[in-house]
Motif scaffolding. Structure first.
Motif, PDB file in Angstrom:
ATOM      1  N   TYR A 103       0.888  -1.356  -0.078  1.00 23.01           N
ATOM      2  CA  TYR A 103       0.326  -0.131   0.380  1.00 23.01           C
ATOM      3  C   TYR A 103       0.645   1.305   0.206  1.00 23.01           C
ATOM      4  O   TYR A 103       0.496   2.558  -0.200  1.00 23.01           O
ATOM      5  N   LEU A 104       1.463   0.922   0.188  1.00 22.54           N
ATOM      6  CA  LEU A 104       3.069   2.746   0.537  1.00 22.54           C
ATOM      7  C   LEU A 104       3.475   3.144  -0.865  1.00 22.54           C
ATOM      8  O   LEU A 104       3.131   3.601  -1.764  1.00 22.54           O
ATOM      9  N   THR A 105       3.604   1.524  -1.817  1.00 25.50           N
ATOM     10  CA  THR A 105       4.536   1.941  -2.966  1.00 25.50           C
ATOM     11  C   THR A 105       2.899   1.911  -4.557  1.00 25.50           C
ATOM     12  O   THR A 105       3.393   3.210  -4.702  1.00 25.50           O
ATOM     13  N   GLY A 106       1.854   1.014  -3.564  1.00 21.56           N
ATOM     14  CA  GLY A 106       0.645   1.573  -4.594  1.00 21.56           C
ATOM     15  C   GLY A 106       0.819   3.518  -4.341  1.00 21.56           C
ATOM     16  O   GLY A 106      -0.020   4.063  -5.538  1.00 21.56           O
ATOM     17  N   ALA A 107       0.579   4.179  -2.790  1.00 26.37           N
ATOM     18  CA  ALA A 107       0.434   4.884  -2.673  1.00 26.37           C
ATOM     19  C   ALA A 107       1.286   6.500  -3.605  1.00 26.37           C
ATOM     20  O   ALA A 107       1.507   7.391  -3.742  1.00 26.37           O
ATOM     21  N   GLY A 108       2.562   5.566  -3.584  1.00 23.56           N
ATOM     22  CA  GLY A 108       3.374   6.715  -4.825  1.00 23.56           C
ATOM     23  C   GLY A 108       4.804   6.987  -3.748  1.00 23.56           C
ATOM     24  O   GLY A 108       5.198   8.502  -3.507  1.00 23.56           O
ATOM     25  N   ILE A 109       4.364   6.309  -2.406  1.00 22.13           N
ATOM     26  CA  ILE A 109       5.869   6.968  -1.615  1.00 22.13           C
ATOM     27  C   ILE A 109       7.040   6.856  -2.312  1.00 22.13           C
ATOM     28  O   ILE A 109       7.777   6.526  -2.913  1.00 22.13           O
ATOM     29  N   GLY A 110       7.812   7.942  -2.372  1.00 19.58           N
ATOM     30  CA  GLY A 110       8.900   8.298  -2.314  1.00 19.58           C
ATOM     31  C   GLY A 110      10.071   6.998  -2.586  1.00 19.58           C
ATOM     32  O   GLY A 110      10.727   7.481  -3.690  1.00 19.58           O
ATOM     33  N   LYS A 111      10.142   7.259  -1.742  1.00 20.81           N
ATOM     34  CA  LYS A 111      11.401   5.657  -1.614  1.00 20.81           C
ATOM     35  C   LYS A 111      10.451   4.847  -0.133  1.00 20.81           C
ATOM     36  O   LYS A 111      10.251   5.187   0.642  1.00 20.81           O
ATOM     37  N   LEU A 112      10.992   3.427  -0.785  1.00 20.42           N
ATOM     38  CA  LEU A 112      10.491   2.373   0.415  1.00 20.42           C
ATOM     39  C   LEU A 112      11.677   1.660   0.123  1.00 20.42           C
ATOM     40  O   LEU A 112      12.465   1.054  -0.244  1.00 20.42           O
ATOM     41  N   GLY A 113      12.745   1.583   1.553  1.00 17.86           N
ATOM     42  CA  GLY A 113      14.058   0.571   1.942  1.00 17.86           C
ATOM     43  C   GLY A 113      12.610  -0.479   2.806  1.00 17.86           C
ATOM     44  O   GLY A 113      11.879  -0.497   3.795  1.00 17.86           O
ATOM     45  N   ILE A 114      13.565  -2.191   2.063  1.00 20.93           N
ATOM     46  CA  ILE A 114      13.025  -3.205   2.903  1.00 20.93           C
ATOM     47  C   ILE A 114      14.080  -3.957   3.098  1.00 20.93           C
ATOM     48  O   ILE A 114      15.140  -4.129   2.636  1.00 20.93           O
ATOM     49  N   VAL A 115      13.923  -4.521   4.592  1.00 20.77           N
ATOM     50  CA  VAL A 115      14.994  -5.346   5.389  1.00 20.77           C
ATOM     51  C   VAL A 115      14.145  -6.128   6.079  1.00 20.77           C
ATOM     52  O   VAL A 115      13.508  -7.023   6.472  1.00 20.77           O
ATOM     53  N   ASP A 116      15.234  -7.643   5.178  1.00 19.68           N
ATOM     54  CA  ASP A 116      14.575  -8.955   5.697  1.00 19.68           C
ATOM     55  C   ASP A 116      15.395  -9.266   5.152  1.00 19.68           C
ATOM     56  O   ASP A 116      16.434  -9.837   4.122  1.00 19.68           O
ATOM     57  N   ASP A 117      16.232 -10.329   6.642  1.00 22.00           N
ATOM     58  CA  ASP A 117      16.848 -11.392   5.854  1.00 22.00           C
ATOM     59  C   ASP A 117      16.886 -12.946   5.285  1.00 22.00           C
ATOM     60  O   ASP A 117      17.202 -13.990   5.414  1.00 22.00           O
ATOM     61  N   ASP A 118      15.229 -13.255   5.494  1.00 22.36           N
ATOM     62  CA  ASP A 118      14.627 -14.937   5.788  1.00 22.36           C
ATOM     63  C   ASP A 118      14.241 -14.735   4.080  1.00 22.36           C
ATOM     64  O   ASP A 118      14.840 -14.057   3.230  1.00 22.36           O
ATOM     65  N   VAL A 119      13.568 -16.426   3.492  1.00 22.91           N
ATOM     66  CA  VAL A 119      13.620 -16.867   2.812  1.00 22.91           C
ATOM     67  C   VAL A 119      12.305 -17.527   2.448  1.00 22.91           C
ATOM     68  O   VAL A 119      11.357 -17.323   3.209  1.00 22.91           O
ATOM     69  N   VAL A 120      11.426 -17.576   1.383  1.00 25.24           N
ATOM     70  CA  VAL A 120      10.276 -17.085   1.708  1.00 25.24           C
ATOM     71  C   VAL A 120       9.740 -18.604   1.834  1.00 25.24           C
ATOM     72  O   VAL A 120      10.532 -19.354   0.607  1.00 25.24           O
ATOM     73  N   ASP A 121       9.062 -19.569   2.608  1.00 18.13           N
ATOM     74  CA  ASP A 121       8.628 -20.327   2.632  1.00 18.13           C
ATOM     75  C   ASP A 121       7.439 -20.646   2.496  1.00 18.13           C
ATOM     76  O   ASP A 121       6.420 -20.037   2.550  1.00 18.13           O
ATOM     77  N   ILE A 122       6.918 -21.850   2.499  1.00 15.73           N
ATOM     78  CA  ILE A 122       5.858 -22.314   1.481  1.00 15.73           C
ATOM     79  C   ILE A 122       4.579 -22.485   2.519  1.00 15.73           C
ATOM     80  O   ILE A 122       3.518 -21.648   2.202  1.00 15.73           O
ATOM     81  N   THR A 123       5.027 -22.281   4.481  1.00 18.86           N
ATOM     82  CA  THR A 123       3.974 -21.514   5.176  1.00 18.86           C
ATOM     83  C   THR A 123       3.729 -19.808   5.145  1.00 18.86           C
ATOM     84  O   THR A 123       2.876 -19.682   5.786  1.00 18.86           O
ATOM     85  N   ASN A 124       4.477 -19.487   4.769  1.00 16.07           N
ATOM     86  CA  ASN A 124       3.952 -17.997   4.925  1.00 16.07           C
ATOM     87  C   ASN A 124       2.899 -17.640   3.752  1.00 16.07           C
ATOM     88  O   ASN A 124       2.644 -16.136   3.504  1.00 16.07           O
ATOM     89  N   LEU A 125       3.121 -18.051   3.005  1.00 13.17           N
ATOM     90  CA  LEU A 125       1.872 -17.464   1.487  1.00 13.17           C
ATOM     91  C   LEU A 125       0.135 -17.727   1.881  1.00 13.17           C
ATOM     92  O   LEU A 125       0.126 -16.931   1.485  1.00 13.17           O
ATOM     93  N   HIS A 126       0.414 -18.276   2.921  1.00 15.01           N
ATOM     94  CA  HIS A 126      -1.108 -18.168   3.010  1.00 15.01           C
ATOM     95  C   HIS A 126      -1.270 -16.152   3.708  1.00 15.01           C
ATOM     96  O   HIS A 126      -3.033 -16.222   4.198  1.00 15.01           O
ATOM     97  N   ARG A 127      -0.481 -16.022   4.544  1.00 15.23           N
ATOM     98  CA  ARG A 127      -0.515 -14.405   4.675  1.00 15.23           C
ATOM     99  C   ARG A 127       0.572 -13.392   3.762  1.00 15.23           C
ATOM    100  O   ARG A 127       0.142 -12.027   4.096  1.00 15.23           O
ATOM    101  N   GLN A 128       1.567 -13.614   3.694  1.00 13.96           N
ATOM    102  CA  GLN A 128       2.188 -13.358   3.245  1.00 13.96           C
ATOM    103  C   GLN A 128       2.753 -13.095   1.372  1.00 13.96           C
ATOM    104  O   GLN A 128       2.819 -13.476   0.659  1.00 13.96           O
ATOM    105  N   VAL A 129       1.544 -11.674   1.116  1.00 19.43           N
ATOM    106  CA  VAL A 129       0.845 -11.707  -0.437  1.00 19.43           C
ATOM    107  C   VAL A 129       1.756 -11.310  -1.784  1.00 19.43           C
ATOM    108  O   VAL A 129       1.096 -11.583  -2.389  1.00 19.43           O
TER     109      VAL A 129
END
Length: 230
Positions: free
Chosen positions: A42-68
């Motif tokens: 929603y921040l990207t859709g709203a046109g925020i100027g810069k978005l930094g995203i920090v995460d050291d994890d990898v995508v897991d099949i158990t994530n997908l029901h909520r991490q859309v």
């Protein structure tokens, strides 16, 4: 710009001036999982100027029901990099910086320095204390959010008088607590993350009454919600 964002520019509290402020804002999102997915989207859709995203994890099949933000094909890949690819397709006008590593006491000061607002997509107490302390020193708003099962809460800290330590003053006790568990329905982070994204837009465009020194809570199983002063 007017065509892409015209629906939110129509809102009197935002208008073209508010949209310009959103366009100039730099937001650091720490954690791009359950909460981070709606926040980033929603921040990207709203046109925020810069978005930094920090995460050291990898995508897991158990994530997908909520991490859309992610797909089955991305299982095993770095979340930060996958999120950047998806978000750039959503809005090519937004500058997106991926940090595929963990925010720590050693790198937090430098990372947060380059942003105006910090948003909480985290899942552990220790990192929240680090972020809150740095935001307090740097006078940066910290949009806190947390979820469990069908409950969630949001606050804007380090903008007024209150910090994360105001809510949870005993750090050692918090760090020794057992993990609250991983049970969660996918709609819980969707609701809470959307509220966090709205708080960021309110801070960036300077409209409405953000949750500064206030804690909003919701129980989705009963639809009870309240706002309390911290």
């Amino acid at each position: 710009m007017a065509e892409r964002y015209n629906r939110q520019i129509m809102i009197p509290e935002i208008g073209e001036e508010g949209q310009q402020k959103i366009r100039k804002a730099k937001v650091l999102l720490i954690g791009v999982g359950g909460l981070g997915s709606p926040i980033a989207t929603y921040l990207t859709g709203a046109g925020i100027g810069k978005l930094g995203i920090v995460d050291d994890d990898v995508v897991d099949i158990t994530n997908l029901h909520r991490q859309v933000l992610y797909s089955e094909e991305q299982t095993g890949q770095k979340k930060a990099e996958c999120a950047k690819q998806r978000l750039q397709k959503l809005n090519g006008e937004v500058e997106i910086e991926a940090y595929p590593f963990r925010l720590t006491a050693e790198n937090a000061e430098k990372m947060i320095q380059g942003y105006d607002i910090v948003v909480d997509g985290m899942d552990n107490f220790a990192t929240r204390y680090i972020v809150s302390d740095v935001c307090e020193r740097q006078n940066k708003p910290y949009v806190y959010g947390a979820i469990r099962a069908m409950e969630g809460q949001v606050a804007v800290l380090c903008k007024g008088e209150r910090t994360y330590r105001s809510i949870f003053p005993d750090e050692q006790e918090m760090l020794q607590m057992p993990h609250p568990g991983k049970a969660v329905v996918g709609t819980t982070p969707a609701v809470v993350g959307s509220v966090q994204a709205c708080q960021v837009l309110m801070l960036a465009a300077e409209f409405g009454s953000p949750l500064i020194d206030k804690l909003w809570t919701i129980n989705l199983s009963t639809m009870d919600s309240m706002v309390i002063d911290l």
